[in-house]
Each structure stands twice: as C-alpha cells, then as structure tokens.
Design an enzyme around this catalytic site. Structure first.
Site, PDB file in Angstrom:
ATOM      1  N   SER A 153       0.853  -1.179   0.000  1.00 25.52           N
ATOM      2  CA  SER A 153       0.000   0.000   0.000  1.00 25.52           C
ATOM      3  C   SER A 153       0.891   1.231   0.000  1.00 25.52           C
ATOM      4  O   SER A 153       2.056   1.178   0.429  1.00 25.52           O
ATOM      5  CB  SER A 153      -0.896  -0.010   1.249  1.00 25.52           C
ATOM      6  OG  SER A 153      -1.524   1.235   1.449  1.00 25.52           O
ATOM      7  N   TYR A 166      -2.627  -0.891  11.037  1.00 23.49           N
ATOM      8  CA  TYR A 166      -2.513  -1.260   9.627  1.00 23.49           C
ATOM      9  C   TYR A 166      -1.256  -0.653   9.006  1.00 23.49           C
ATOM     10  O   TYR A 166      -0.505  -1.344   8.301  1.00 23.49           O
ATOM     11  CB  TYR A 166      -3.760  -0.793   8.882  1.00 23.49           C
ATOM     12  CG  TYR A 166      -3.754  -1.087   7.403  1.00 23.49           C
ATOM     13  CD1 TYR A 166      -4.115  -2.343   6.922  1.00 23.49           C
ATOM     14  CD2 TYR A 166      -3.400  -0.107   6.476  1.00 23.49           C
ATOM     15  CE1 TYR A 166      -4.123  -2.618   5.562  1.00 23.49           C
ATOM     16  CE2 TYR A 166      -3.401  -0.373   5.121  1.00 23.49           C
ATOM     17  CZ  TYR A 166      -3.757  -1.628   4.669  1.00 23.49           C
ATOM     18  OH  TYR A 166      -3.752  -1.890   3.324  1.00 23.49           O
TER      19      TYR A 166
END
Length: 348
Positions: A153, A166
């Site tokens: 990501s 996260y």
C-alpha cells in the site's frame, strides 16, 4: 487443520496450467486477483477464513475459465499456513505464483485499540505474509523457480491517522520484502519477490472492518476498483524483476510528496485525514467485524465494497507503471506537483 474445514471447489484437469495461490481471496483485491488468474486458465488456490466468501469466489474463478481449490486458513497461524501449502501442492501441483493479500485492521485512534487487537492486526496483516513466504519459499528455491507477490500500500511508506496498526503492518512488510529481496539477489536465486503498492480501493473491508469511529469508514478518494489492482498484481507476477510497482496516480503523488516534504504531509494529514476517512453516515452499532472471526462465514460480501458509484475501473498511471520511461516521467511530475503543493500550503 481439520480436513473437514476444506473442500475442493473443482477437480483439476489433465493439463499443466499455472498454479497460483492467493491469500485473502474471498473479497476485494485478493478475489479480483484470483479471478484474473482464473481468466488465464490457472489453477487457483483461494485462501481465506470465510466459507461463503470462498465458495462464491471459487464460482467466479470457474466462470472466468480457471479451476479453484478453497482452503480455509487463518494466516496468523504459521502451522495452518504450512499445512495449506503442502495441501495445495499435493492437490494442484507446485505453486508457481504466491500472492499475499490477506489483512485485517481496526479503524480507531491509537489509544482506542487494545493490545490484543493491535497484536491481531500485526499477526494477520504482517506475520501472515511472513508465514506464507516462509512456507512456500523453500519449495520454490528447491525447484529453482517461482514468484511471490506481496500486496502492499502507499501506507507502507506513509502513515495516516486512525490506522496505526494497519500502517505499522504495511511498513513492516516493506522492510521484510526489501531485506528478503537482497538475500535472493545475493544468492542469485531464480526465485523472485516483488511488491505492489496500492491506492484506496473499493473493497468490502470498509463494511466489515472493526471500527470505533463515530461515522462509517471510507477509502480516501480517488478510489479504484479491485480489478485495477488485480491487473497490476498479475503483471507483477509476470514481470517480477522490478522491486515494486505502484498503482494509481494517488499512490505516486503520496509517495513523492512524502519523499519531498514528509513533515508538511504530517500537518496536512493531521488536518484532513480524520474526516476524509469517514462518510456522513453514522456507524451502525451492529456492523460486522472480521478481526477475530470472518465476516463472510455465512454471507458473501463480493469483490467490491459500497463505493461503486465513486470508484474508477481505470488508471493511466497503472499502464505507465508497466513502462519504465513513462513511470519515471510520472514520478518526476508528481515530485514537481508535491513541491508546488508544499509552497502553496506554506503560503496558507
């Protein structure tokens, strides 16, 4: 792993197609990736926890032209993952491509996340990648072939508010990937590892993530459909010499801005990052949460999330990322844009 929890979705045929394993395959990027490989006639092992989600994903892989093996596994359990790899190779054949996608998260300010929840996110979203890689890599090295794709990501480089667990996991994957890649290069190993950095994607996670926010969570626009991400994962598997790929102009812009002016980006995200990750809708008190148990055990959430009307199925940057010259130009342009943005914000 109890064999009663696993079932064959379809018998493989007598050909020798590509064998692909995808974690987190019951929804979102993982499911779109499994379908994309199925479209090429691959034998696809779909790895996730939710039975209904897996069954529905397997049907879509078959409809696309592939064959499917459903394996219910919690990737946070290293022994389960090791057994899953053994089973996949026994039933489908040697794994050619392994794609790590599975993750979970908690939308909350840091102080609102318990120690056990933080550990759980880390175990699934980071150690799940480590355990899967550790299980499949020795087999690939022994055969002298294979590709491992780590789905990352933009948040592997740039942390944002409300996602401490996260972002920490994605940063950890980045460091793990780089270190492992160096080792394989040192050994001149034919086994390749590559990473794909994702933008905001319209996945079911925003419907089933554990959230302590007052309003329903949302991806920060621009939002891309999972198929955009899946196309790049397939491309990366076919061209794993690159250390990583970036998906979406927003990923390029974020990483460039973070490289040019990270402190400025801290302040910008402090102002905008909390509200931009929430819709105007109140978070339902009975919203599902997949942190400890799969949300799709008895209900299929599909590949897409709730934001189809706000999502795009195309990305010019994704095409450019497959071509080195154009990618370099896009990064340079993004860096210039970041510099201009920095000046603008300072003036404000």
């Amino acid at each position: 792993m109890s064999q009663g929890r696993h079932h064959r979705c379809e018998e493989p045929d007598a050909r020798n197609p590509q064998v692909v394993a995808v974690t987190g395959a019951s929804g979102g990027i993982g499911r779109a990736t499994a379908i994309a490989f199925g479209r090429r006639g691959a034998h696809v092992a779909l790895i996730a926890r939710g039975e209904k989600g897996l069954e529905a994903a397997a049907q879509e892989v078959r409809a696309a032209g592939g064959q499917a093996l459903c394996v219910q596994v919690d990737v946070a359990d290293a022994e389960q993952v090791e057994q899953a790899v053994a089973r996949i190779e026994h039933e489908l054949g040697p794994v050619d491509v392994w794609v790590n996608v599975a993750f979970t998260s908690v939308f909350s300010r840091f102080e609102g996340i318990t120690a056990k929840e933080f550990a759980r996110v880390t175990e699934v979203s980071y150690l799940g990648y480590v355990y899967a890689t550790k299980a499949v890599l020795p087999r690939m090295k022994e055969r002298g072939r294979g590709v491992i794709v780590q789905v990352g990501s933009a948040l592997a480089y740039r942390g944002i508010p409300l996602q401490t667990a996260y972002c920490g996991a994605k940063h950890a994957i980045q460091g793990f990937h780089e270190s492992l890649r160096c080792e394989l290069l040192h050994d001149k190993s034919p086994v390749k590892v590559t990473m794909v950095q994702m933008p905001a994607v319209n996945t079911p996670q925003f419907s089933w993530v554990l959230s302590r926010l007052p309003r329903r969570p949302q991806p920060v626009p621009p939002i891309y459909q999972p198929e955009v991400a899946a196309r790049m994962v397939v491309h990366a598997a076919d061209h794993p010499e690159r250390r990583e790929y970036w998906v979406g102009g927003s990923t390029v812009g974020t990483l460039a801005a973070n490289a040019v002016a990270p402190g400025l980006l801290d302040r910008y995200l402090a102002r905008t990052g909390v509200s931009s990750q929430q819709t105007d809708e109140t978070q339902p008190p009975d919203a599902p949460a997949n942190l400890w148990e799969p949300a799709d055990a008895s209900k299929d959430f599909g590949t897409h999330g709730r934001f189809d009307s706000r999502s795009t199925g195309r990305s010019v940057q994704t095409w450019a990322s497959r071509h080195h010259g154009l990618l370099g130009a896009s990064v340079a342009a993004a860096a210039a844009a970041a510099g201009a943005s920095s000046a603008l914000v300072r003036r404000r």
